[in-house]
Design a protein around this motif. Structure first.
Motif, mmCIF file in Angstrom:
data_model
loop_
_atom_site.group_PDB
_atom_site.id
_atom_site.type_symbol
_atom_site.label_atom_id
_atom_site.label_comp_id
_atom_site.label_asym_id
_atom_site.label_seq_id
_atom_site.Cartn_x
_atom_site.Cartn_y
_atom_site.Cartn_z
ATOM 1 N N ASN A 44 2.630 53.968 13.315
ATOM 2 C CA ASN A 44 2.530 53.318 12.011
ATOM 3 C C ASN A 44 3.789 52.524 11.717
ATOM 4 O O ASN A 44 4.757 52.551 12.477
ATOM 5 N N ARG A 45 3.766 51.825 10.609
ATOM 6 C CA ARG A 45 4.814 50.842 10.334
ATOM 7 C C ARG A 45 6.185 51.471 10.101
ATOM 8 O O ARG A 45 7.205 50.808 10.238
ATOM 9 N N THR A 46 6.237 52.757 9.767
ATOM 10 C CA THR A 46 7.543 53.390 9.564
ATOM 11 C C THR A 46 8.225 53.710 10.888
ATOM 12 O O THR A 46 9.369 54.145 10.907
ATOM 13 N N ASP A 47 7.498 53.492 12.013
ATOM 14 C CA ASP A 47 8.089 53.743 13.331
ATOM 15 C C ASP A 47 8.912 52.560 13.827
ATOM 16 O O ASP A 47 9.384 52.580 14.958
ATOM 17 N N ILE A 48 9.061 51.524 13.009
ATOM 18 C CA ILE A 48 9.671 50.280 13.479
ATOM 19 C C ILE A 48 10.929 49.999 12.676
ATOM 20 O O ILE A 48 10.863 49.691 11.484
ATOM 21 N N CYS A 49 12.077 50.104 13.330
ATOM 22 C CA CYS A 49 13.347 49.791 12.685
ATOM 23 C C CYS A 49 14.106 48.815 13.578
ATOM 24 O O CYS A 49 14.318 49.084 14.763
ATOM 25 N N GLN A 50 14.493 47.706 12.988
ATOM 26 C CA GLN A 50 15.134 46.653 13.773
ATOM 27 C C GLN A 50 16.516 47.076 14.234
ATOM 28 O O GLN A 50 17.278 47.711 13.505
ATOM 29 N N GLY A 51 16.835 46.701 15.499
ATOM 30 C CA GLY A 51 18.162 46.968 16.036
ATOM 31 C C GLY A 51 19.017 45.724 16.009
ATOM 32 O O GLY A 51 18.885 44.877 15.114
ATOM 33 N N ASP A 52 19.875 45.570 17.017
ATOM 34 C CA ASP A 52 20.837 44.463 17.041
ATOM 35 C C ASP A 52 20.272 43.237 17.744
ATOM 36 O O ASP A 52 20.937 42.620 18.578
ATOM 37 N N LEU A 53 19.054 42.876 17.420
ATOM 38 C CA LEU A 53 18.422 41.689 17.996
ATOM 39 C C LEU A 53 17.665 40.984 16.885
ATOM 40 O O LEU A 53 16.987 41.631 16.087
ATOM 41 N N GLY A 54 17.802 39.652 16.809
ATOM 42 C CA GLY A 54 17.188 38.903 15.710
ATOM 43 C C GLY A 54 15.708 38.676 15.913
ATOM 44 O O GLY A 54 15.247 37.535 15.965
ATOM 45 N N ASP A 55 14.942 39.762 16.041
ATOM 46 C CA ASP A 55 13.496 39.623 16.266
ATOM 47 C C ASP A 55 12.679 40.263 15.153
ATOM 48 O O ASP A 55 11.638 40.867 15.395
ATOM 49 N N CYS A 56 13.170 40.112 13.910
ATOM 50 C CA CYS A 56 12.420 40.675 12.783
ATOM 51 C C CYS A 56 11.018 40.084 12.716
ATOM 52 O O CYS A 56 10.074 40.741 12.287
ATOM 53 N N TRP A 57 10.872 38.833 13.140
ATOM 54 C CA TRP A 57 9.551 38.187 13.163
ATOM 55 C C TRP A 57 8.582 38.970 14.040
ATOM 56 O O TRP A 57 7.405 39.136 13.684
ATOM 57 N N PHE A 58 9.055 39.459 15.166
ATOM 58 C CA PHE A 58 8.228 40.235 16.090
ATOM 59 C C PHE A 58 7.916 41.606 15.506
ATOM 60 O O PHE A 58 6.772 42.084 15.547
ATOM 61 N N LEU A 59 8.923 42.248 14.915
ATOM 62 C CA LEU A 59 8.727 43.585 14.362
ATOM 63 C C LEU A 59 7.821 43.555 13.138
ATOM 64 O O LEU A 59 7.031 44.472 12.914
ATOM 65 N N ALA A 60 7.921 42.484 12.350
ATOM 66 C CA ALA A 60 7.037 42.351 11.192
ATOM 67 C C ALA A 60 5.580 42.249 11.646
ATOM 68 O O ALA A 60 4.672 42.783 11.006
ATOM 69 N N ALA A 61 5.354 41.558 12.764
ATOM 70 C CA ALA A 61 3.996 41.446 13.302
ATOM 71 C C ALA A 61 3.497 42.795 13.815
ATOM 72 O O ALA A 61 2.319 43.132 13.652
ATOM 73 N N ILE A 62 4.387 43.584 14.434
ATOM 74 C CA ILE A 62 3.976 44.917 14.880
ATOM 75 C C ILE A 62 3.540 45.746 13.681
ATOM 76 O O ILE A 62 2.533 46.464 13.727
ATOM 77 N N ALA A 63 4.306 45.651 12.611
ATOM 78 C CA ALA A 63 3.970 46.417 11.422
ATOM 79 C C ALA A 63 2.586 46.041 10.899
ATOM 80 O O ALA A 63 1.810 46.898 10.476
ATOM 81 N N CYS A 64 2.266 44.744 10.936
ATOM 82 C CA CYS A 64 0.911 44.308 10.550
ATOM 83 C C CYS A 64 -0.128 44.897 11.499
ATOM 84 O O CYS A 64 -1.206 45.318 11.086
ATOM 85 N N LEU A 65 0.218 44.895 12.774
ATOM 86 C CA LEU A 65 -0.723 45.361 13.789
ATOM 87 C C LEU A 65 -1.111 46.817 13.567
ATOM 88 O O LEU A 65 -2.248 47.217 13.830
#
Length: 729
Positions: A117-138
């Protein structure tokens, strides 16, 4: 006139770094809640598919997994090794990352804990919030989630250090196999992590996506829609919230009900403000996921609410309806339970729709295609997919601002065959959506590739030309206006737009904004009813001149002159070799004061002999030379027609029409080959190369027809015949 727009958002934000331009166009994505576990009956159709595999030649995940178990070894990916080559291509970090497998990082590692679920996704030291936001939608859509993340993977049962994930890639689903070595520092994951230290599905998914694009660095900066489409094969529509339709909330609500993925972002004008927190708690230039829409009762009135998630897993909105909002006490207890109100710093929060449209500037909705939809009751699309490429000097003609070359772009005929079923619409209309996506630009970043500024125009084909698949010429576009076009040319991976046009036959012209830009693309057409989309100019043929009765004797003074020249060079044998042919032709051609050229090369003359040498002697007799000279004179006339400035060259874009004038009808791939083979670095073709091209075309068509004895358009050659044909041509 088409205008180029740049989407400008810096690295480590939700949007792709862009070339300079007047308007920014980032877009970020949001997330939704998804259940966990392995519900039965949902995966059988998905998991039974045979996906092509990326990265491991001729071996499937199952085969590799089995082999590792048999040998009792942990898998190590040879194509995405645990070293710096998989991390960065343009920079070197001062600290040393250590690659570790999950069992080395923590005790009792798990792939998924309690459902992804979406709480399993925490961004690290890489500027890929766009990718992680899509995972959260998924995570909101279990069926989609477990297509991307095959569920039968574990650190406990049959663990072999190997995992796989599936992504949509330009029209196909591909399987990406990885090992589970992850970059760490001080025994902590450097990039994406879960809020459970021993849960690793999100980190491994990020690694598979990085492998798909060549490195982790390739994921820095992007648009949420890019990942949304790679997770679903869907197509995205963009909305500028300030110009949004009045029923935007209804559109968003329907999108949630359809299972569509949604993301949003806040533009910023000043570059230093990228990914900086505002006083209200929101972050500029950053990707958010839209995870829910509800209407709540507050003090007797219905309030429209939007639920968002920050992929950082923290830093939330602090205004009305935020977690710590003081007026939650005025909301009914059951209503609070329905909204799942919790005062926790997990990155997810509610806000009113009014505050949402006030603060956010971009909204993206990724519509799912038929194979991704959960229910047959939901709207499905008829989809046509075409792959193409822009080739410098041939089919990279730029936008309509460049009329001399625009017509050379790839063209796709679109037949809208059935009107919509809309009783409220008095017009006979077909609704459809066109999506133009450029390929592989992110993967090729390390080679200096940036996103092109792309767009498309749609023209109606005159009725008298319906069914004629030939490439439309320059004059057509000079005297006919487009019926529809993309709103703007923009440097994003995909440009898409919805249209409504009457049933008819149209041509779609996809292009880059500037000419001479080479790249590959995929053009998709989605319609509610039946459509047919195909590339124009897909027939290959040659006009065979009808023999004209008459005197075959040499008639003109010019012919008598070169007969004498031929005799002087050929001698008593009356046959000439390639060197002698070169002397004859250059002597004759130089007499033409209107033709500027350096002369024919020896290689050109060898090709000419191969074309006309009917008896296999390697030499030309007078009659064979006569036929060759007639052809050269005809081709010379065509060349002069296009060499209007008498420079001795023609532009490679003009070669398409010159070839057609000579009776050769080719497709776009062959025109591309001609340009690559015969044009110089300035995309010009001189007379020698021009004649060489026509000689080769004439010879190869003649050879093909000689072998095609039954006339079915197919020939079969053994290796000797193939080598004889190609080596002498």
């Amino acid at each position: 006139m088409p205008t180029a727009i740049s989407a400008s958002v810096a690295p480590q934000t939700g949007a792709e770094p862009r070339s300079p331009g007047p308007v920014s166009h980032p877009a970020q994505g949001k997330t939704t809640e998804a259940g966990g576990g392995n519900p039965s009956g949902i995966y059988s159709a998905i998991l039974s598919r045979n996906f092509p595999i990326i990265g491991v030649k001729e071996k499937t995940f199952e085969q590799l997994h089995k082999k590792c178990l048999e040998k009792k070894v942990l898998y190590l990916d040879p194509e995405f090794p645990p070293d710096e080559t998989s991390l960065f291509y343009s920079q070197k970090f001062p600290i040393q990352f250590v690659w570790k497998r999950p069992p080395e990082i923590c005790e009792n590692p798990r792939f998924i804990i309690g459902g992804a679920n979406r709480t399993d996704i925490c961004q690290g030291d890489l500027g890929d919030c766009w990718f992680l936001a899509a995972i959260a939608c998924l995570t909101l859509n279990e069926r989609l989630l477990f297509r991307v993340i095959p569920h039968d993977q574990s650190f406990t049962e049959n663990y072999a250090g190997i995992f796989h994930f599936q992504f949509w890639r330009y029209g196909d689903w591909v399987d990406v196999v990885i090992d589970d070595c992850l970059p760490t520092y001080n025994n902590q994951l450097v990039f994406t992590k879960s809020n459970h230290r021993n849960e690793f599905w999100s980190a491994l998914l990020e690694k598979a996506y990085a492998k798909l694009h060549g490195s982790y660095e390739a994921l820095k900066g992007g648009n949420t829609t890019e990942a949304m489409e790679d997770f679903t094969g869907g197509v995205t529509e963009f909305f500028e919230i300030k110009d949004a339709p009045r029923d935007m909330y209804k559109i968003m609500r329907k999108a949630i009900e359809r299972g569509s993925l949604m993301g949003c972002s806040i533009d910023t004008i000043v570059p230093v403000q990228y990914e900086t927190r505002m006083a209200c708690g929101l972050v500029r230039g950053h990707a958010y996921s839209v995870t829910g829409l509800e209407e709540a009762l507050f003090k007797g009135e219905k309030v429209k609410l939007v639920r968002l998630r920050n992929p950082w897993g923290q830093v939330e909105w602090n205004g009305s309806w935020s977690d710590g909002w003081k007026d939650w006490s005025f909301v009914d207890k059951d209503e609070r339970a329905r909204l799942q109100h919790q005062v926790t710093e997990d990155g997810e929060f509610w806000m009113s729709y009014e505050d949402f449209i006030f603060h956010f500037t971009k909204l993206e909705i990724c519509n799912l295609t038929a194979d991704a939809l959960e229910s047959d009751k939901l709207q499905t699309w008829t989809v046509s997919v075409n792959e193409g490429r822009w080739v410098r000097g041939c089919s990279a003609g730029g936008c309509r601002n460049f009329p001399d070359t625009f017509w050379t772009n790839p063209q796709y005929r679109l037949k809208l065959l059935e009107e919509d079923d809309d009783p409220d619409d008095s017009e006979v209309i077909c609704s459809f959506l066109v999506a133009l996506m450029q390929k592989n630009r992110r993967k090729d970043r390390k080679l200096g590739a940036n996103l092109f500024t792309i767009g498309f125009a749609i023209y109606e084909v005159p009725k008298e030309m319906h069914g004629n698949k030939q490439h439309l010429q320059k004059d057509f576009f000079l005297y006919n206006a487009s019926k529809a076009r993309s709103k703007t040319y923009i440097n994003m991976r995909e440009v898409s737009q919805r249209f409504r046009l009457p049933p008819s036959e149209y041509v779609i012209v996809p292009s880059t904004y500037e000419p001479h830009q080479e790249g590959e693309f995929i053009l998709r057409v989605f319609s509610e009813k039946r459509n047919l989309s195909e590339e124009a100019e897909n027939t290959i043929s040659v006009d065979r001149p009808v023999p004209q009765p008459g005197n075959t004797n040499w008639e003109s003074e010019e012919q008598q002159q070169f007969r004498n020249i031929f005799k002087q060079i050929a001698g008593d044998e009356m046959e000439i070799c390639a060197d002698e042919l070169k002397n004859v032709l250059n002597t004759l051609v130089k007499k033409d004061q209107d033709l500027k050229m350096q002369g024919f090369t020896l290689e050109s003359c060898r090709s000419m002999i191969a074309l006309m040498d009917t008896d296999g002697s390697g030499r030309l007799n007078l009659q064979e030379f006569h036929h060759l000279w007639k052809k050269i004179k005809a081709w010379q006339k065509i060349f002069k027609c296009y060499d209007t400035n008498h420079s001795g060259t023609i532009n490679s874009y003009e070669m398409r029409n010159a070839v057609n004038d000579a009776g050769f009808h080719l497709n776009s791939q062959l025109y591309d080959i001609i340009t690559m083979r015969y044009a110089d670095k300035h995309m010009n073709i001189d007379f020698d190369s021009f004649i060489c091209c026509f000689v080769r075309l004439e010879g190869m068509f003649r050879a093909f027809h000689a072998f095609d004895k039954d006339g079915d358009g197919v020939i079969k050659l053994n290796v000797l015949e193939w080598l004889q044909l190609t080596m002498y041509a």
